[in-house]
Design a protein around this motif. Structure first.
Motif, PDB file in Angstrom:
ATOM      1  N   ASP A   1       0.828  -1.209   0.000  1.00  0.00           N
ATOM      2  CA  ASP A   1       0.000   0.000   0.000  1.00  0.00           C
ATOM      3  C   ASP A   1       0.859   1.255   0.000  1.00  0.00           C
ATOM      4  O   ASP A   1       0.459   2.297  -0.530  1.00  0.00           O
ATOM      5  N   GLU A   2       2.051   1.177   0.608  1.00  0.00           N
ATOM      6  CA  GLU A   2       2.913   2.354   0.712  1.00  0.00           C
ATOM      7  C   GLU A   2       3.350   2.860  -0.655  1.00  0.00           C
ATOM      8  O   GLU A   2       3.637   4.051  -0.827  1.00  0.00           O
TER       9      GLU A   2
ATOM     10  N   GLN B   1      -2.079  -3.801  -4.041  1.00  0.00           N
ATOM     11  CA  GLN B   1      -2.236  -3.674  -2.600  1.00  0.00           C
ATOM     12  C   GLN B   1      -1.815  -4.950  -1.878  1.00  0.00           C
ATOM     13  O   GLN B   1      -1.732  -6.018  -2.464  1.00  0.00           O
ATOM     14  N   ASP B   2      -1.584  -4.798  -0.559  1.00  0.00           N
ATOM     15  CA  ASP B   2      -1.356  -5.966   0.296  1.00  0.00           C
ATOM     16  C   ASP B   2      -2.691  -6.649   0.560  1.00  0.00           C
ATOM     17  O   ASP B   2      -3.210  -6.644   1.675  1.00  0.00           O
ATOM     18  N   GLU B   3      -3.262  -7.233  -0.481  1.00  0.00           N
ATOM     19  CA  GLU B   3      -4.592  -7.830  -0.358  1.00  0.00           C
ATOM     20  C   GLU B   3      -4.618  -9.093  -1.210  1.00  0.00           C
ATOM     21  O   GLU B   3      -4.213  -9.093  -2.373  1.00  0.00           O
ATOM     22  N   LYS B   4      -5.050 -10.204  -0.616  1.00  0.00           N
ATOM     23  CA  LYS B   4      -4.918 -11.514  -1.239  1.00  0.00           C
ATOM     24  C   LYS B   4      -5.512 -11.587  -2.640  1.00  0.00           C
ATOM     25  O   LYS B   4      -4.846 -12.033  -3.583  1.00  0.00           O
TER      26      LYS B   4
ATOM     27  N   GLY C   1       5.699  -7.581   0.753  1.00  0.00           N
ATOM     28  CA  GLY C   1       4.653  -8.319   1.449  1.00  0.00           C
ATOM     29  C   GLY C   1       5.093  -9.608   2.113  1.00  0.00           C
ATOM     30  O   GLY C   1       4.290 -10.509   2.314  1.00  0.00           O
TER      31      GLY C   1
ATOM     32  N   THR D   1       4.308  -9.115   9.827  1.00  0.00           N
ATOM     33  CA  THR D   1       3.055  -8.532  10.309  1.00  0.00           C
ATOM     34  C   THR D   1       1.858  -9.059   9.526  1.00  0.00           C
ATOM     35  O   THR D   1       1.992  -9.657   8.457  1.00  0.00           O
ATOM     36  N   LYS D   2       0.659  -8.816  10.062  1.00  0.00           N
ATOM     37  CA  LYS D   2      -0.562  -9.377   9.496  1.00  0.00           C
ATOM     38  C   LYS D   2      -0.885  -8.859   8.103  1.00  0.00           C
ATOM     39  O   LYS D   2      -1.608  -9.515   7.344  1.00  0.00           O
ATOM     40  N   ASP D   3      -0.375  -7.668   7.744  1.00  0.00           N
ATOM     41  CA  ASP D   3      -0.680  -7.133   6.410  1.00  0.00           C
ATOM     42  C   ASP D   3       0.257  -7.687   5.338  1.00  0.00           C
ATOM     43  O   ASP D   3       0.118  -7.360   4.161  1.00  0.00           O
ATOM     44  N   ASP D   4       1.228  -8.513   5.737  1.00  0.00           N
ATOM     45  CA  ASP D   4       2.128  -9.135   4.771  1.00  0.00           C
ATOM     46  C   ASP D   4       1.563 -10.502   4.381  1.00  0.00           C
ATOM     47  O   ASP D   4       1.762 -11.508   5.084  1.00  0.00           O
ATOM     48  N   VAL D   5       0.866 -10.539   3.255  1.00  0.00           N
ATOM     49  CA  VAL D   5       0.098 -11.745   2.899  1.00  0.00           C
ATOM     50  C   VAL D   5       0.634 -12.469   1.664  1.00  0.00           C
ATOM     51  O   VAL D   5       0.022 -13.416   1.177  1.00  0.00           O
TER      52      VAL D   5
END
Length: 416
Positions: free
Chosen positions: A10-11, A43-46, A68, A72-76
């Motif tokens: 996202d960054e 994005q960091d989104e599956k 990613g 952390t939890k946002d690294d999927v």
């Protein structure tokens, strides 16, 4: 042979960081004959990552993901990677030992379950050892195509590309040769040059392409060829380079290694001549020294600089005479030449660059119009300066000033 790069984070999408990873990966792939077809940021989104993987698999032979892979939890990424390959995560003991060793050596805190989670990897993945971090790279294959996942931390990613990825790709694929030649021009804009080269472009062989790369005060012309025989390819591109010289001889200033910065060219020349450079900056506020020292090897030829942003510092620290400023203004030939001369003496160098001007938005200590810049150069034999009008956009005034200063000294040391 084509590749696609997918950057995850996202960054990147919110502009918090600039995606420099893709540029590095693309350049390294190009050097071994692999063309990058597309670069995508997601994005960091599956589901977003899955969609990107599915689309890339239709276009490319090699798909490289970066980012990613943190704890952390946002690294999927690795969970998505496993799903894409219909695989499951399993504990990799070698990776776990590496993570534990890193914590024992560099961290004062105990290893957490989140950090141990870094060792959970798709069971079918070939692990790419990341000696600088806890997130390993992963190499997987599917239907004759290669998928590579790398951490987003630049220095970790770069080491993995150089040590693990490129050697494996060399071994895995037969690749064509790619050869680039870049010509630097000066004094004319992109459209004017394109008009002169219209017929030349129409007659180029199909395996050679011409690209226009406009910059501040110059246009780079890059001829790129691709072929199976390296010697024939180089000869073919060089023949076209000779054609460029015939058409543009009056505005060609130099040849360069692909993407070699002008600061690097200056550094190499000064080092080979065993000469040293210093700087005295006003309107550029240290940008000249910063750009020069960004590149490795600058310490061999750059001694230092002074940012004499205010008139007071020009007088008290740099030694410019107050009466000179009172008579000619702080933005003048006389003052910028005194700055260069005094910097050369202060730092005991062979050359010194200096800048003074109004970058805007206000006029500051001078009545000169915004965009007015004087650039000085002290050499072993003389001191001289040039005046430029660079417009009213502050950032562009600074960038153009640095570029012109570099062009002045490059010309000087090239003729030495």
């Amino acid at each position: 042979m084509t590749a696609e790069i997918i950057t995850i984070g996202d960054e990147i999408l919110i502009g918090q960081i600039v995606d420099s990873n893709s540029a590095f990966i693309a350049k390294e792939l190009n050097l071994i004959g692999i063309s990058v077809y597309q670069i995508t940021s997601v994005q960091d989104e599956k589901q977003h990552i899955l969609n990107a993987l599915q689309e890339a698999s239709k276009r490319a032979d090699i798909v490289i993901l970066t980012g990613g892979l943190g704890p952390t939890k946002d690294d999927v990424t690795k969970y998505t990677f496993a799903e894409f390959f219909q695989d499951e995560l399993k504990l990799n003991q070698e990776v776990l030992q590496h993570v534990e060793a890193l914590f024992a050596k560099y961290k004062k805190t105990s290893i957490s379950d989140l950090n141990r989670e870094q060792a959970m990897l798709p069971s079918k993945a070939t692990v790419l050892h990341n000696k600088y971090g806890t997130a390993p790279g992963m190499w997987m294959e599917k239907e004759g195509k290669v998928y590579i996942s790398l951490p987003g931390v630049p220095y970790e990613m770069k080491n993995l590309v150089e040590v693990e990825v490129i050697p494996r790709l060399r071994e895995r694929f037969h690749r064509p040769f790619i050869y680039h030649k870049t010509i630097l021009t000066k004094g004319e804009g992109e459209s004017a040059i394109a008009n002169k080269l219209a017929s030349f472009e129409d007659k180029l062989p199909t395996h050679i392409k011409l690209a226009y790369l406009p910059g501040l005060g110059r246009v780079r012309l890059r001829l790129s060829g691709k072929g199976e025989n390296e010697e024939e390819l180089i000869n073919s591109v060089e023949t076209q380079v000779s054609g460029l010289y015939e058409l543009l001889e009056d505005i060609i200033s130099d040849e360069q290694e692909e993407d070699e910065k002008i600061a690097v060219q200056i550094s190499k020349l000064l080092t080979s001549q065993k000469k040293f450079l210093s700087a005295a900056e006003s309107c550029t506020g240290g940008a000249l020294a910063a750009e020069f020292t960004t590149h490795p090897g600058a310490s061999a030829c750059f001694k230092g600089g002074i940012v004499s942003y205010s008139t007071q510092i020009k007088v008290e620290t740099l030694g410019v005479r107050q009466e000179l400023i009172d008579k000619h203004s702080v933005v003048s030939h006389e003052v910028v030449e005194a700055m260069a001369k005094n910097a050369k003496k202060m730092f005991k160098t062979d050359y010194a660059l200096s800048t003074t001007g109004n970058a805007g938005p206000t006029k500051g200590d001078s009545d000169a119009e915004v965009g007015t810049v004087y650039i000085g150069l002290a050499t072993p034999e003389k001191v001289y300066s040039k005046k430029f009008i660079f417009g009213n956009t502050r950032d562009q005034v600074v960038k153009k000033s640095v570029q012109k200063a570099f062009e002045m000294i490059l010309k000087e040391i090239s003729e030495a």
